[in-house]
Design an enzyme around this catalytic site. Structure first.
Site, mmCIF file in Angstrom:
data_model
loop_
_atom_site.group_PDB
_atom_site.id
_atom_site.type_symbol
_atom_site.label_atom_id
_atom_site.label_comp_id
_atom_site.label_asym_id
_atom_site.label_seq_id
_atom_site.Cartn_x
_atom_site.Cartn_y
_atom_site.Cartn_z
ATOM 1 N N ASP A 120 0.864 -1.177 0.000
ATOM 2 C CA ASP A 120 0.000 0.000 0.000
ATOM 3 C C ASP A 120 0.902 1.228 0.000
ATOM 4 O O ASP A 120 2.115 1.121 0.159
ATOM 5 C CB ASP A 120 -0.957 -0.037 1.189
ATOM 6 C CG ASP A 120 -0.242 -0.032 2.514
ATOM 7 O OD1 ASP A 120 0.968 0.249 2.526
ATOM 8 O OD2 ASP A 120 -0.879 -0.308 3.532
ATOM 9 N N SER A 121 0.326 2.407 -0.181
ATOM 10 C CA SER A 121 1.155 3.591 -0.420
ATOM 11 C C SER A 121 1.637 4.272 0.852
ATOM 12 O O SER A 121 2.450 5.180 0.810
ATOM 13 C CB SER A 121 0.351 4.602 -1.214
ATOM 14 O OG SER A 121 -0.693 5.092 -0.397
ATOM 15 N N GLN B 44 -11.967 7.163 -4.403
ATOM 16 C CA GLN B 44 -12.456 7.652 -3.112
ATOM 17 C C GLN B 44 -13.850 8.248 -3.311
ATOM 18 O O GLN B 44 -14.534 7.892 -4.251
ATOM 19 C CB GLN B 44 -11.456 8.662 -2.532
ATOM 20 C CG GLN B 44 -10.128 8.043 -2.097
ATOM 21 C CD GLN B 44 -10.234 7.172 -0.852
ATOM 22 O OE1 GLN B 44 -11.276 7.087 -0.190
ATOM 23 N NE2 GLN B 44 -9.151 6.482 -0.509
ATOM 24 N N CYS C 86 -12.359 -28.084 9.665
ATOM 25 C CA CYS C 86 -11.123 -27.466 9.176
ATOM 26 C C CYS C 86 -9.986 -28.483 9.138
ATOM 27 O O CYS C 86 -9.856 -29.312 10.043
ATOM 28 C CB CYS C 86 -10.760 -26.299 10.094
ATOM 29 S SG CYS C 86 -9.262 -25.456 9.584
ATOM 30 N N CYS D 43 -6.688 -27.510 8.854
ATOM 31 C CA CYS D 43 -5.405 -26.832 9.060
ATOM 32 C C CYS D 43 -4.583 -27.557 10.135
ATOM 33 O O CYS D 43 -5.093 -28.384 10.889
ATOM 34 C CB CYS D 43 -5.613 -25.362 9.431
ATOM 35 S SG CYS D 43 -6.051 -25.076 11.166
ATOM 36 N N CYS E 26 -6.087 -27.355 13.724
ATOM 37 C CA CYS E 26 -7.268 -28.177 13.988
ATOM 38 C C CYS E 26 -6.961 -29.675 13.971
ATOM 39 O O CYS E 26 -7.613 -30.455 14.649
ATOM 40 C CB CYS E 26 -8.374 -27.852 12.991
ATOM 41 S SG CYS E 26 -9.060 -26.215 13.310
ATOM 42 N N HIS F 234 -4.746 -20.907 11.822
ATOM 43 C CA HIS F 234 -6.134 -21.329 11.616
ATOM 44 C C HIS F 234 -6.967 -20.240 10.925
ATOM 45 O O HIS F 234 -7.674 -20.507 9.950
ATOM 46 C CB HIS F 234 -6.811 -21.716 12.936
ATOM 47 C CG HIS F 234 -8.286 -21.872 12.777
ATOM 48 N ND1 HIS F 234 -8.851 -22.991 12.208
ATOM 49 C CD2 HIS F 234 -9.310 -20.992 12.987
ATOM 50 C CE1 HIS F 234 -10.169 -22.816 12.109
ATOM 51 N NE2 HIS F 234 -10.468 -21.611 12.568
#
Length: 373
Positions: free
Chosen positions: A94-95, A191, A306, A308, A311, A337
């Site tokens: 991001d800027s 914007q 899940c 992952c 889990c 997770h």
């Protein structure tokens, strides 16, 4: 093949949502996508290998924070951000605009740019569109964001109009300053606050400037969800169909689904990693606040659906113990997770678009998660 190409693969017949592919120098991104946030060149508590394992296709880093520490020159010396942090997939930066504007009394906005004091040591700095581009060129991210002003909410119409017009002028300066177009794509940011006519004006001004992609800024800044969806619904049709559309700073499960239905391709948010560090998990049955006493003797996984690492290997009782004892592993396991949960949700969303059933998917997901349609 051009380094940045967006292919629209399919539009969901049921919802109008988009399935796409964004080509970048560090790989192809399947959209719609959620991007984990790695503010300081790291997704908090996660290694790059763990991020890949859960399906991260692209991560986000923060221009302001990396400029303040360790400095963009040092990162450039290291061979750029990818080398510095050992991540070989795409990165979006991001800027720095949003961070600088959120410094409140520590900053002064002028036409040239923003004068501000560092949140670290109070030293004085100046960030202009040219400087934001110079920093991001040094970082070497695949996608870099234009320097914009994110108007606060609520803000009066006159202020928002002046602000969005300045954002347009700043975008032109960013484009002029950007000298690495072969390897880095510059995205412009629409914007206009909560004013539909101003969103229309901003969308026209920003998309008139030819760029590889466009973002919607200034949403999820404190307004109600219905208002956010209304503005989103108004804004996305004003954006080019053949370019990626990025909704900045949005990442709760319901917002991701609603955003995709309204035509968004890319999202990012600190929410999943931040709430993980506070002991909260996103699950298919809704939010689980692990630190609650209810889970003291709960020897079941966080989320039965899940797959992952967390889990498959740990119980709510153990995770609660780690969180209560302030152990680093607690934050790590919950982060794994939560990010896995959102990335897996995006994968299910992509499949639902493929099958032309995203509205059905939303209904099923909301019923299980406890949201109301």
């Amino acid at each position: 093949m051009e380094p940045f190409k967006f292919e629209l693969i399919k539009t969901c017949k049921q919802s109008g949502a988009r399935l796409g592919r964004l080509h970048t120098p560090h790989g192809i991104i399947e959209t719609p996508i959620f991007m984990p946030v790695g503010t300081q060149a790291t997704v908090k508590s996660m290694t790059p290998e763990e991020l890949k394992e859960i399906g991260s296709q692209i991560i986000l880093s923060n221009t302001y924070h990396l400029y303040m520490r360790p400095g963009h020159e040092l990162i450039k010396k290291a061979g750029g951000l990818h080398k510095f942090m050992n991540w070989d997939k795409p990165i979006l930066t991001d800027s720095g605009g949003f961070q600088v504007f959120s410094l409140g009394p520590l900053r002064k906005i002028k036409e040239e740019g923003v004068e501000f004091r560092s949140h670290i040591d109070g030293s004085k700095h100046f960030l202009s569109p040219e400087k934001a581009v110079e920093i991001q060129n040094a970082l070497g991210s695949d996608i870099m964001m234009a320097f914009d002003e994110c108007a606060p909410y609520p803000a009066d119409r006159d202020y928002v109009k002046k602000s969005l017009e300045r954002t347009t002028r700043w975008l032109k300066r960013c484009k002029d300053a950007h000298n690495n177009t072969d390897n880095q794509a510059l995205f412009g940011i629409i914007q206009g606050g909560m004013y539909k006519d101003l969103r229309t004006q901003s969308a026209k001004e920003i998309t008139d400037i030819e760029l590889p992609g466009y973002a919607i800024g200034g949403l999820s800044v404190g307004e109600s969800k219905p208002l956010m969806y209304e503005i989103l619904e108004h804004t996305t049709p004003l954006m080019p169909v053949n370019k990626p559309r990025y909704l900045m700073g949005v990442g709760s499960p319901d917002d991701l689904i609603e955003g995709v239905i309204r035509g968004v391709d890319m999202f990012d948010c600190v929410l999943p990693t931040r709430i993980a560090r506070n002991g909260t998990a996103m699950t298919s049955q809704g939010k689980v606040v692990v630190r609650n006493a209810t889970y003291a003797e709960d020897f079941t996984p966080l989320d039965p659906e899940c797959d992952c690492y967390t889990c498959k290997n740990y119980t709510k009782a153990y995770l609660r113990h780690l969180v209560k004892a302030n152990e680093i592993l607690g934050a790590r396991l919950l982060t794994i997770h939560n990010l896995n949960f959102l990335l897996s949700l995006m994968s299910q969303i992509r499949q639902a678009i493929m099958d032309d059933r995203l509205l059905d998917f939303r209904e099923e997901f909301f019923a299980k998660y406890g949201y109301e349609l």
